[in-house]
Design a protein around this motif. Structure first.
Motif, PDB file in Angstrom:
ATOM      1  N   ALA A  70       0.847  -1.208   0.000  1.00 43.60           N
ATOM      2  CA  ALA A  70       0.000   0.000   0.000  1.00 43.60           C
ATOM      3  C   ALA A  70       0.879   1.253   0.000  1.00 43.60           C
ATOM      4  O   ALA A  70       0.640   2.204  -0.749  1.00 43.60           O
ATOM      5  N   VAL A  71       1.907   1.228   0.802  1.00 42.79           N
ATOM      6  CA  VAL A  71       2.798   2.391   0.931  1.00 42.79           C
ATOM      7  C   VAL A  71       3.627   2.594  -0.341  1.00 42.79           C
ATOM      8  O   VAL A  71       3.832   3.720  -0.794  1.00 42.79           O
ATOM      9  N   LYS A  72       4.059   1.455  -0.942  1.00 42.26           N
ATOM     10  CA  LYS A  72       4.886   1.542  -2.157  1.00 42.26           C
ATOM     11  C   LYS A  72       4.117   2.212  -3.298  1.00 42.26           C
ATOM     12  O   LYS A  72       4.661   3.005  -4.051  1.00 42.26           O
ATOM     13  N   GLU A  73       2.826   1.893  -3.385  1.00 37.00           N
ATOM     14  CA  GLU A  73       2.025   2.445  -4.490  1.00 37.00           C
ATOM     15  C   GLU A  73       1.448   3.817  -4.175  1.00 37.00           C
ATOM     16  O   GLU A  73       0.711   4.388  -4.974  1.00 37.00           O
ATOM     17  N   PHE A  74       1.750   4.337  -2.996  1.00 44.04           N
ATOM     18  CA  PHE A  74       1.123   5.572  -2.541  1.00 44.04           C
ATOM     19  C   PHE A  74       2.067   6.753  -2.736  1.00 44.04           C
ATOM     20  O   PHE A  74       3.244   6.685  -2.408  1.00 44.04           O
ATOM     21  N   ASP A  75       1.499   7.837  -3.247  1.00 42.98           N
ATOM     22  CA  ASP A  75       2.293   9.043  -3.475  1.00 42.98           C
ATOM     23  C   ASP A  75       1.796  10.123  -2.515  1.00 42.98           C
ATOM     24  O   ASP A  75       0.762  10.742  -2.761  1.00 42.98           O
ATOM     25  N   GLY A  76       2.487  10.287  -1.402  1.00 43.47           N
ATOM     26  CA  GLY A  76       2.042  11.273  -0.411  1.00 43.47           C
ATOM     27  C   GLY A  76       2.791  11.032   0.892  1.00 43.47           C
ATOM     28  O   GLY A  76       3.809  10.353   0.905  1.00 43.47           O
ATOM     29  N   LYS A  77       2.265  11.589   1.951  1.00 43.48           N
ATOM     30  CA  LYS A  77       2.941  11.448   3.261  1.00 43.48           C
ATOM     31  C   LYS A  77       2.284  10.343   4.095  1.00 43.48           C
ATOM     32  O   LYS A  77       1.061  10.210   4.124  1.00 43.48           O
ATOM     33  N   VAL A  78       3.129   9.560   4.775  1.00 47.27           N
ATOM     34  CA  VAL A  78       2.648   8.466   5.620  1.00 47.27           C
ATOM     35  C   VAL A  78       2.695   8.904   7.085  1.00 47.27           C
ATOM     36  O   VAL A  78       3.740   9.331   7.588  1.00 47.27           O
ATOM     37  N   VAL A  79       1.530   8.809   7.738  1.00 46.55           N
ATOM     38  CA  VAL A  79       1.404   9.215   9.146  1.00 46.55           C
ATOM     39  C   VAL A  79       1.073   7.961   9.955  1.00 46.55           C
ATOM     40  O   VAL A  79       0.059   7.312   9.696  1.00 46.55           O
ATOM     41  N   HIS A  80       1.944   7.617  10.897  1.00 47.72           N
ATOM     42  CA  HIS A  80       1.680   6.447  11.747  1.00 47.72           C
ATOM     43  C   HIS A  80       1.227   6.942  13.121  1.00 47.72           C
ATOM     44  O   HIS A  80       1.933   7.730  13.751  1.00 47.72           O
ATOM     45  N   LEU A  81       0.044   6.478  13.545  1.00 51.18           N
ATOM     46  CA  LEU A  81      -0.452   6.880  14.865  1.00 51.18           C
ATOM     47  C   LEU A  81       0.042   5.885  15.911  1.00 51.18           C
ATOM     48  O   LEU A  81      -0.234   4.687  15.826  1.00 51.18           O
ATOM     49  N   ALA A 118       7.457   5.602   8.220  1.00 48.19           N
ATOM     50  CA  ALA A 118       6.512   6.723   8.358  1.00 48.19           C
ATOM     51  C   ALA A 118       7.231   8.068   8.226  1.00 48.19           C
ATOM     52  O   ALA A 118       8.356   8.233   8.694  1.00 48.19           O
ATOM     53  N   ASP A 119       6.568   9.007   7.549  1.00 48.46           N
ATOM     54  CA  ASP A 119       7.101  10.368   7.505  1.00 48.46           C
ATOM     55  C   ASP A 119       6.851  11.065   8.842  1.00 48.46           C
ATOM     56  O   ASP A 119       7.601  11.941   9.249  1.00 48.46           O
ATOM     57  N   PHE A 120       5.743  10.684   9.486  1.00 42.09           N
ATOM     58  CA  PHE A 120       5.391  11.264  10.786  1.00 42.09           C
ATOM     59  C   PHE A 120       4.914  10.143  11.712  1.00 42.09           C
ATOM     60  O   PHE A 120       4.000   9.401  11.345  1.00 42.09           O
TER      61      PHE A 120
END
Ligand code: SAM
Length: 173
Positions: A70-81, A118-120
């Motif tokens: 999911a992350v590989k195909e995603f173009d944007g920022k990843v936020v892990h809670l 994660a970016d954040f």
């Protein structure tokens, strides 16, 4: 507002069915576009589709999706809670509104690779609580709650009411 996607990891169909369903419903109500769940669970997909059929919107749910894919195909920022992450009030202003975001929430122990990717890494308070609560608070603050009463154009619309239940059945166009 950018598109918001949710990645739910560690889903155990028997044990977590209610919690993961609520992760998806909360995401839908608070403006996310799509939820991915790592374990294949057709029953969960069916339940969420039926809510969308009745109450509208184009929210989608896909199960059996690995978080790495999911992350590989995603173009944007990843936020892990995560309760171990940076304070929400400090991180939130840095999370862009003009880029898509993918929010990762866990169930049991989250692998260290998620923290690294994660970016954040963001905490919603520093006490352990729940993925549904963390997601709801984060999404409310990120979106300003703007989708809470949005008309999703479904078969049914609930009209806010002081008492009683008012539900309007919409005639299909
Ligand atoms: N002990 C687990 C761990 O080490 O990751 C936490 C399990 S908790 C029941 C499930 C999920 O809820 C977490 O993975 C996280 O996404 C979310 N969560 C729980 N408390 C949180 C908090 N204070 N801030 C942000 N997210 C939280």
């Amino acid at each position: 507002m950018s598109d918001i996607r949710i990645m739910r990891i560690g889903h155990r169909p028997e044990r977590d069915k209610r919690v993961t369903t609520h992760v998806a419903l909360c995401s839908r109500a608070l403006g996310a576009k799509e939820v991915f769940v790592d374990t294949y669970d057709p029953k969960l997909e069916e339940n969420i589709h039926s809510v969308s059929e009745n109450f509208g919107g184009d929210f989608s749910v896909k199960t059996g999706v690995k978080w790495q894919d999911a992350v590989k195909e995603f173009d944007g920022k990843v936020v892990h809670l995560t309760m171990y992450g940076r304070r929400l009030d400090e991180a939130l202003p840095e999370i862009p509104k003009d880029e898509d975001i993918m929010i990762i929430v866990g169930a049991e122990k989250v692998p260290p690779e998620v923290y690294q990717r994660a970016d954040f890494n963001v905490s919603v308070g520093n006490q352990p609580h729940s993925e549904i609560a963390a997601l709801a608070i984060f999404l409310y603050l990120y979106t300003g709650g703007e989708t809470l009463y949005a008309d999703k154009g479904g078969r049914m619309t609930v009209i806010p009411n002081e008492r009683g239940k008012t539900v309007v059945e919409n005639i299909p166009r």
